[in-house]
Design a protein around this motif. Structure first.
Motif, PDB file in Angstrom:
ATOM      1  N   HIS A 131     -15.402   1.794  -8.776  1.00  0.00           N
ATOM      2  CA  HIS A 131     -14.396   1.001  -8.071  1.00  0.00           C
ATOM      3  C   HIS A 131     -14.998   0.256  -6.878  1.00  0.00           C
TER       4      HIS A 131
ATOM      5  N   SER B  58     -15.710  -4.472  -8.311  1.00  0.00           N
ATOM      6  CA  SER B  58     -14.957  -4.066  -7.102  1.00  0.00           C
ATOM      7  C   SER B  58     -13.487  -3.804  -7.446  1.00  0.00           C
ATOM      8  N   THR B  59     -13.277  -2.955  -8.426  1.00  0.00           N
ATOM      9  CA  THR B  59     -11.931  -2.784  -8.987  1.00  0.00           C
ATOM     10  C   THR B  59     -10.983  -1.988  -8.089  1.00  0.00           C
ATOM     11  N   TRP B  60     -11.463  -1.520  -6.935  1.00  0.00           N
ATOM     12  CA  TRP B  60     -10.536  -0.914  -5.974  1.00  0.00           C
ATOM     13  C   TRP B  60      -9.462  -1.926  -5.554  1.00  0.00           C
ATOM     14  N   GLN B  61      -9.806  -3.205  -5.628  1.00  0.00           N
ATOM     15  CA  GLN B  61      -8.852  -4.239  -5.252  1.00  0.00           C
ATOM     16  C   GLN B  61      -7.628  -4.244  -6.160  1.00  0.00           C
TER      17      GLN B  61
ATOM     18  N   ARG C 270     -12.339   1.730 -13.627  1.00  0.00           N
ATOM     19  CA  ARG C 270     -11.221   0.856 -13.993  1.00  0.00           C
ATOM     20  C   ARG C 270     -10.357   1.498 -15.072  1.00  0.00           C
TER      21      ARG C 270
ATOM     22  N   LYS D 113     -12.286   5.679   0.865  1.00  0.00           N
ATOM     23  CA  LYS D 113     -13.252   5.181  -0.113  1.00  0.00           C
ATOM     24  C   LYS D 113     -14.525   6.006   0.056  1.00  0.00           C
TER      25      LYS D 113
ATOM     26  N   GLU E 233      -4.967  -1.810  -4.818  1.00  0.00           N
ATOM     27  CA  GLU E 233      -4.180  -2.354  -3.719  1.00  0.00           C
ATOM     28  C   GLU E 233      -3.273  -3.492  -4.184  1.00  0.00           C
ATOM     29  N   ALA E 234      -3.754  -4.279  -5.170  1.00  0.00           N
ATOM     30  CA  ALA E 234      -2.927  -5.361  -5.703  1.00  0.00           C
ATOM     31  C   ALA E 234      -1.667  -4.828  -6.375  1.00  0.00           C
TER      32      ALA E 234
END
Length: 397
Positions: free
Chosen positions: A40, A47-50, A11, A62, A53-54
């Motif tokens: 991530h 689950s900070t990959w979101q 993050r 991934k 995308e946000a």
């Protein structure tokens, strides 16, 4: 179009890379690729990959690599999985350049896979020292595997050149974290309190404490000292949880237990996200712990830092940073100094050794002007005491 692949595993790292990613995303000469890995992809770490995308960016791959283990064996096995995963990712994506930041074990796996695939690496925040971590030799190893170098201060640029890198491929651009401060809108106090589900007090501290991974000190024992000292202050406490380092999960449990025993005056978050994190940082009375953010971003906001223990030993420091031992009496004394009115009067005059911002734009501009080609390097020798500080420098960063 040059295919430029940015790899991120945490993050905090994404927060630093955000405006480099944005610049490459908007570039007319670069095709952005993003690979998410490490923390991530872990629900345990939010689950900070979101968040990527946000923010409007597509994740091209991934790469799972993080085992649910914080032992030395588990971390080493995670590194092995990372090299395997990135061998496949790079074979599929075939980037012209891989962009990585810093010194974490995830990035060592990325750098090794890219080097073997003959993909040039742009390394950000090289040349620094963190003598309390095994990240220190990892960072220097990545430097030797990389082709382009973007450092956060002139002494770091000189150190990269001292390691044999050619001066014309080493740029001092300043600290990336400062760009987030200048570019991200921040929440008002009431909005932030609502988002956190937590009411700020008259005094507030942002607390982040990670393990020291190379000193032999027990992370759990150190955290016990930190929490014992914090119990003696009347400040409201906002904890951000530690990274996936050796012994990190023990600290998770200790913080969770502390917050459960101190409802109303403390809260904990696995990930605040960049906007909330910077909003908290701007509003608190001080940063406590051993995060690099206390040394790089906090001085830019004129917020004092109590830096605990050896994790950040070797980094440049502003006069707003107070160092103390990871022992409760030393921490209590440090907190007293942090809240001392005379010390706080000096904060508006603090000069940040990591510059005033603009690093991301400088990096993107340099990458846009770079022509892919041979990545063969020769060791750059120089006379004793002679490091050319003029070539490829962006001034004060």
């Amino acid at each position: 179009m040059k295919k430029v692949c940015v790899i991120t595993g945490t993050r905090a790292e994404y927060g630093l890379l955000r405006w480099v990613i944005d610049g490459l995303h908007r570039s007319n000469v670069c095709e952005l690729q993003i690979v998410a890995t490490g923390m991530h992809l872990s629900p345990e770490f939010g689950s900070t990959w979101q968040a990527i995308e946000a923010d409007g960016y597509s994740i091209d791959r991934k790469v799972e690599m993080l085992l649910s283990s914080d032992t030395a064996v588990g971390i080493t096995k995670s590194m092995g999985l990372g090299m395997t995963g990135f061998a496949d990712a790079f074979e599929d994506l075939r980037p012209d350049l891989a962009v990585i930041l810093g010194d974490r074990f995830e990035m060592f796996s990325v750098a090794a896979a890219a080097m073997i695939a003959n993909i040039p690496i742009a390394h950000l925040h090289g040349g620094e020292l963190t003598e309390g971590l095994y990240d220190d030799p990892i960072r220097h190893s990545i430097t030797k595997m990389s082709y382009l170098h973007f450092t956060a201060a002139e002494p770091y640029r000189q150190r990269v050149i001292q390691m044999g890198e050619a001066p014309e491929r080493v740029w001092n651009v300043g600290g990336l974290g400062i760009d987030g401060i200048t570019k991200m809108p921040r929440m008002a106090r009431s909005e932030l309190e609502q988002s956190l589900g937590f009411e700020l007090g008259q005094r507030n501290l942002l607390v982040t404490f990670h393990p020291e991974t190379s000193t032999g000190n027990s992370a759990a024992a150190q955290m016990s000292e930190v929490l014992a000292a914090l119990e003696q202050t009347d400040a409201r406490l906002i904890f951000t949880m530690p990274n996936a380092d050796t012994e990190g999960r023990a600290l998770f449990r200790q913080v969770s237990d502390f917050v459960a025993a101190n409802p109303g005056r403390s809260c904990a978050h696995v990930s605040l996200g960049q906007s909330r994190y910077l909003s908290v940082l701007a509003l608190v009375d001080g940063v406590v712990g051993n995060s690099s953010s206390g040394l790089i971003e906090a001085p830019a906001l004129k917020v004092p830092t109590l830096n605990i223990g050896a994790r950040q030993d070797g980094r440049l420091r502003a006069t707003s940073v107070i160092d103390c031992e990871a022992e409760r009496c030393s921490i209590v004394e440090g907190l007293q100094r942090l809240f001392d009115p005379h010390f706080r009067e000096q904060m508006p005059h603090v000069v940040n050794p990591y510059g005033e911002g603009g690093a991301s734009a400088r990096i993107v501009e340099t990458i846009e002007g770079w022509t892919p080609g041979s990545v063969t390097k020769r060791f750059h020798d120089f006379a004793t005491g002679d490091v050319d500080g003029s070539v490829a420098s962006h001034g004060d960063g």
